[in-house]
Design a protein around this motif. Structure first.
Motif, PDB file in Angstrom:
ATOM      1  N   GLU A  90       0.979  -1.084   0.085  1.00 20.40           N
ATOM      2  CA  GLU A  90      -0.139  -0.212  -0.010  1.00 20.40           C
ATOM      3  C   GLU A  90       1.125   1.243  -0.075  1.00 20.40           C
ATOM      4  N   GLN A  91       1.785   1.173   0.790  1.00 19.93           N
ATOM      5  CA  GLN A  91       2.777   2.277   0.827  1.00 19.93           C
ATOM      6  C   GLN A  91       3.496   2.560  -0.471  1.00 19.93           C
ATOM      7  N   MET A  92       3.995   1.476  -1.142  1.00 24.89           N
ATOM      8  CA  MET A  92       4.783   1.548  -2.281  1.00 24.89           C
ATOM      9  C   MET A  92       3.899   2.273  -3.177  1.00 24.89           C
ATOM     10  N   ALA A  93       2.678   1.853  -3.360  1.00 26.68           N
ATOM     11  CA  ALA A  93       1.479   2.368  -4.399  1.00 26.68           C
ATOM     12  C   ALA A  93       1.245   4.055  -3.935  1.00 26.68           C
ATOM     13  N   LYS A  94       1.244   4.265  -2.685  1.00 21.38           N
ATOM     14  CA  LYS A  94       0.933   5.481  -2.154  1.00 21.38           C
ATOM     15  C   LYS A  94       1.933   6.568  -2.810  1.00 21.38           C
ATOM     16  N   TYR A  95       3.214   6.019  -2.429  1.00 18.56           N
ATOM     17  CA  TYR A  95       4.394   6.966  -2.764  1.00 18.56           C
ATOM     18  C   TYR A  95       4.982   6.683  -4.138  1.00 18.56           C
ATOM     19  N   GLU A  96       4.374   5.961  -4.993  1.00 21.98           N
ATOM     20  CA  GLU A  96       4.992   5.660  -6.321  1.00 21.98           C
ATOM     21  C   GLU A  96       6.089   5.058  -6.567  1.00 21.98           C
ATOM     22  N   ILE A  97       6.398   4.049  -5.410  1.00 23.14           N
ATOM     23  CA  ILE A  97       7.632   3.466  -5.164  1.00 23.14           C
ATOM     24  C   ILE A  97       7.686   2.130  -6.229  1.00 23.14           C
ATOM     25  N   PRO A  98       8.823   2.105  -7.271  1.00 25.66           N
ATOM     26  CA  PRO A  98       8.829   0.931  -8.171  1.00 25.66           C
ATOM     27  C   PRO A  98       9.282  -0.070  -7.556  1.00 25.66           C
ATOM     28  N   GLU A  99       8.819  -1.416  -7.775  1.00 25.85           N
ATOM     29  CA  GLU A  99       9.552  -2.423  -7.290  1.00 25.85           C
ATOM     30  C   GLU A  99      10.870  -2.890  -8.237  1.00 25.85           C
ATOM     31  N   ILE A 100      11.985  -3.145  -7.414  1.00 27.10           N
ATOM     32  CA  ILE A 100      13.000  -3.494  -8.146  1.00 27.10           C
ATOM     33  C   ILE A 100      13.391  -4.722  -7.624  1.00 27.10           C
ATOM     34  N   ASP A 101      13.732  -5.782  -8.680  1.00 28.95           N
ATOM     35  CA  ASP A 101      13.784  -6.989  -8.259  1.00 28.95           C
ATOM     36  C   ASP A 101      15.138  -7.575  -8.460  1.00 28.95           C
ATOM     37  N   LEU A 102      16.267  -7.002  -8.873  1.00 24.17           N
ATOM     38  CA  LEU A 102      17.525  -7.184  -9.175  1.00 24.17           C
ATOM     39  C   LEU A 102      18.447  -5.935  -9.192  1.00 24.17           C
ATOM     40  N   VAL A 103      19.297  -6.306  -8.140  1.00 27.38           N
ATOM     41  CA  VAL A 103      20.434  -5.141  -8.067  1.00 27.38           C
ATOM     42  C   VAL A 103      21.695  -5.515  -8.462  1.00 27.38           C
ATOM     43  N   ILE A 104      22.409  -4.745  -9.162  1.00 27.03           N
ATOM     44  CA  ILE A 104      23.804  -5.309  -9.859  1.00 27.03           C
ATOM     45  C   ILE A 104      24.824  -4.093  -9.388  1.00 27.03           C
ATOM     46  N   VAL A 105      25.685  -4.447  -8.320  1.00 25.69           N
ATOM     47  CA  VAL A 105      26.608  -3.593  -7.932  1.00 25.69           C
ATOM     48  C   VAL A 105      28.298  -3.842  -8.038  1.00 25.69           C
ATOM     49  N   ASP A 106      28.908  -2.902  -8.327  1.00 29.96           N
ATOM     50  CA  ASP A 106      30.534  -3.267  -8.530  1.00 29.96           C
ATOM     51  C   ASP A 106      30.912  -2.035  -7.641  1.00 29.96           C
ATOM     52  N   LEU A 107      31.385  -2.306  -6.206  1.00 28.24           N
ATOM     53  CA  LEU A 107      31.788  -1.157  -5.590  1.00 28.24           C
ATOM     54  C   LEU A 107      32.953  -0.352  -6.052  1.00 28.24           C
ATOM     55  N   TYR A 108      33.057   0.861  -5.529  1.00 29.34           N
ATOM     56  CA  TYR A 108      34.098   1.816  -5.736  1.00 29.34           C
ATOM     57  C   TYR A 108      35.778   0.792  -5.282  1.00 29.34           C
ATOM     58  N   GLY A 130      26.656   4.367  -1.238  1.00 26.97           N
ATOM     59  CA  GLY A 130      25.403   4.032  -1.981  1.00 26.97           C
ATOM     60  C   GLY A 130      25.316   2.726  -2.116  1.00 26.97           C
ATOM     61  N   GLY A 131      26.531   2.196  -2.569  1.00 23.99           N
ATOM     62  CA  GLY A 131      26.685   0.947  -3.356  1.00 23.99           C
ATOM     63  C   GLY A 131      26.726  -0.222  -2.161  1.00 23.99           C
ATOM     64  N   ILE A 132      27.278   0.111  -1.122  1.00 25.57           N
ATOM     65  CA  ILE A 132      27.526  -0.866  -0.025  1.00 25.57           C
ATOM     66  C   ILE A 132      25.884  -0.950   0.677  1.00 25.57           C
ATOM     67  N   SER A 133      25.022   0.238   0.610  1.00 25.61           N
ATOM     68  CA  SER A 133      23.886   0.324   1.118  1.00 25.61           C
ATOM     69  C   SER A 133      22.852  -0.601   0.246  1.00 25.61           C
ATOM     70  N   LEU A 134      23.078  -0.275  -1.047  1.00 23.69           N
ATOM     71  CA  LEU A 134      22.489  -1.075  -2.042  1.00 23.69           C
ATOM     72  C   LEU A 134      22.490  -2.685  -1.802  1.00 23.69           C
ATOM     73  N   ILE A 135      23.825  -3.138  -1.522  1.00 29.60           N
ATOM     74  CA  ILE A 135      24.034  -4.511  -1.246  1.00 29.60           C
ATOM     75  C   ILE A 135      23.534  -5.014  -0.065  1.00 29.60           C
ATOM     76  N   ARG A 136      23.490  -4.353   0.983  1.00 27.84           N
ATOM     77  CA  ARG A 136      22.867  -4.726   2.207  1.00 27.84           C
ATOM     78  C   ARG A 136      21.369  -4.810   2.113  1.00 27.84           C
ATOM     79  N   ALA A 137      20.664  -3.702   1.459  1.00 25.46           N
ATOM     80  CA  ALA A 137      19.155  -3.752   1.176  1.00 25.46           C
ATOM     81  C   ALA A 137      18.629  -4.866   0.417  1.00 25.46           C
ATOM     82  N   GLY A 138      19.393  -5.383  -0.581  1.00 24.54           N
ATOM     83  CA  GLY A 138      19.063  -6.170  -1.552  1.00 24.54           C
ATOM     84  C   GLY A 138      19.194  -7.610  -1.067  1.00 24.54           C
ATOM     85  N   ALA A 139      20.552  -7.686   0.007  1.00 24.73           N
ATOM     86  CA  ALA A 139      20.376  -8.980   0.766  1.00 24.73           C
ATOM     87  C   ALA A 139      19.485  -9.252   1.723  1.00 24.73           C
ATOM     88  N   LYS A 140      19.226  -8.151   2.461  1.00 23.52           N
ATOM     89  CA  LYS A 140      18.219  -8.263   3.619  1.00 23.52           C
ATOM     90  C   LYS A 140      16.967  -8.812   3.060  1.00 23.52           C
TER      91      LYS A 140
END
Length: 198
Positions: A90-108, A130-140
């Protein structure tokens, strides 16, 4: 909750572009939509694929000399949102947050920058946030998201795509998450060791 998940949207944010081309080609063939920033977005478009700018989703530009690009609720909400949680949906719809199903990161390249004898200022700029945060979010949120935390996992994902198309099983996503926390742990340890040795 279905264990099998389809990859529809991929956020790609990498420092090194080598090795990415074949993976992007296969994802594009599978109809996966790309979302990216800066140089990675330009690289994706140079291959002839459509790619939405993260800025168009967040309505915020890359700021502070590129230090803040992906750090935004519309990005992290899209990764962390639980697809089987009614309140999250409901919150994703309300705030127009797109679903992200795959995150590909290569850190500095922090360790390589230290090894090169670079200045302290240059080394500090190679501490990825940003990259390390994306990794942790995707893994969580591995129940819903595939996290590719480094170039070392490109071939793993490519093999899965060739075998199953743009779909993954829970056990596969958990395996990527395990590797992601390994990358995160190694990276933070290297930074910690550098600070200790200063």
């Amino acid at each position: 909750m279905a264990e099998r998940k389809k990859i529809k949207t991929a956020l790609v944010s990498v420092f090194h572009k080598d090795g990415l081309e074949e993976l992007l080609k296969k994802l594009n063939e599978e109809g996966v939509r790309f979302l990216s920033t800066g140089g990675t977005q330009e690289f994706i478009e140079s291959l002839g694929y459509e790619c939405q700018k993260v800025e168009d989703v967040t309505t915020y530009p890359s700021i502070l000399g590129g230090r803040v690009k992906t750090l935004h609720p519309k990005v992290f909400g899209g990764i962390l949102g639980r697809r089987d949680n009614e309140g999250d949906r409901e919150q994703m719809a309300k705030y127009e947050i797109p679903e992200i199903d795959l995150v590909i990161v290569d850190l500095y390249p922090f360790e390589q920058t230290v090894a090169s004898g670079a200045s302290e200022a240059d080394i500090i700029e190679k501490i990825d946030i940003g990259g390390i945060s994306l990794i942790r979010a995707g893994a969580k949120n591995f129940k819903d998201v595939v996290i590719v935390p480094s170039k070392a996992e490109y071939s793993m994902l490519l093999d899965l795509l060739k075998k199953n198309g743009a779909e993954t099983e829970l056990a596969e996503r958990k395996c990527f998450a395990e590797r992601a926390f390994g990358v995160s742990s190694h990276y933070d340890t290297a930074i910690h060791n550098w600070f200790c040795g200063k």
